[in-house]
Design an enzyme around this catalytic site. Sequence first.
Site, PDB file in Angstrom:
ATOM      1  N   SER A 151       0.860  -1.181   0.000  1.00 17.41           N
ATOM      2  CA  SER A 151       0.000   0.000   0.000  1.00 17.41           C
ATOM      3  C   SER A 151       0.897   1.231   0.000  1.00 17.41           C
ATOM      4  O   SER A 151       2.051   1.177   0.441  1.00 17.41           O
ATOM      5  CB  SER A 151      -0.883   0.001   1.256  1.00 17.41           C
ATOM      6  OG  SER A 151      -1.502   1.262   1.440  1.00 17.41           O
ATOM      7  N   TYR A 165      -1.642  -0.787  10.370  1.00 15.58           N
ATOM      8  CA  TYR A 165      -1.660  -0.995   8.923  1.00 15.58           C
ATOM      9  C   TYR A 165      -0.379  -0.479   8.271  1.00 15.58           C
ATOM     10  O   TYR A 165       0.232  -1.170   7.451  1.00 15.58           O
ATOM     11  CB  TYR A 165      -2.872  -0.301   8.318  1.00 15.58           C
ATOM     12  CG  TYR A 165      -3.093  -0.629   6.857  1.00 15.58           C
ATOM     13  CD1 TYR A 165      -3.608  -1.862   6.482  1.00 15.58           C
ATOM     14  CD2 TYR A 165      -2.806   0.302   5.865  1.00 15.58           C
ATOM     15  CE1 TYR A 165      -3.829  -2.176   5.151  1.00 15.58           C
ATOM     16  CE2 TYR A 165      -3.020   0.002   4.528  1.00 15.58           C
ATOM     17  CZ  TYR A 165      -3.532  -1.236   4.173  1.00 15.58           C
ATOM     18  OH  TYR A 165      -3.732  -1.536   2.848  1.00 15.58           O
TER      19      TYR A 165
END
Length: 264
Positions: A151, A165
């Site tokens: 990501s 995350y």
Amino acid sequence: MNAMANPHSMFDVKDNVALITGASGAFGMVAARVLAGAGCKLVLVAGNQSALDDIAVECRQMGANVTAINTRPKDEDICNGLVAQAVAAYGRLDILVVASGMNKVALINDMTPETFQAVMDANVTQTWLLARAAAAKMKAQGYGKIVLVSSARGLLGHPAGYTAYCASKSATDGITKALGCELGASGVTVNAIAPTVFRSPLTAWMFEDTEEAIKVRNGFLARVPKGRLGEPEDLAGPLLFLASKASDFYTGHILYADGGYTAG
């Protein structure tokens, strides 16, 4: 020279065997559709039985041979078993796409250690276990493509409770680079696709014309040179590139599918 005379051949993955985890998720479905359309034999893995059935039917309607496995890659035995089932079904494993994972959003003092660990287990440990299992088979073959899903948050922080995350995707980037180096001479490449926001069931609200969506979207778009949010099609080309011989000289690379978000 043959590739230059027939450049489409570099992207030919027909009859390659691809194992996709998280196949019922947003990126996993993109991978399943792209590789089915390109003629791959598929092993689709997901924890959501209904959604897995739907994507398996869709891929079969596209002409693909599909083995669907309802499980999550939560431990070493399962990860090893998934690779073994792919080989048992089709004789080899050419492509691994790890699209499984999770996110839990909470500010650091509101997040429990158990929640942090759950995100790290899903996004890091399971990714490592799957890559480990696939690498053993691919090295023996002398060829393989491992594609991980990172990501933009592996590179950039986020103010709204993304410590778990961001940490997990930074670790995914580290696995990609280290394993790319480790397997570099074996014929196996390891790369990652790192999207920013793109259209999915989880982000559909950001594409709406509500006051809240417009405010959030405009704030985000101020950082995106391309001036729009991502679409699933924006992930299709990078995935096919990294899964095919076109990327044979690329390994340990993080490909940002972000409209220039991380460039500025």
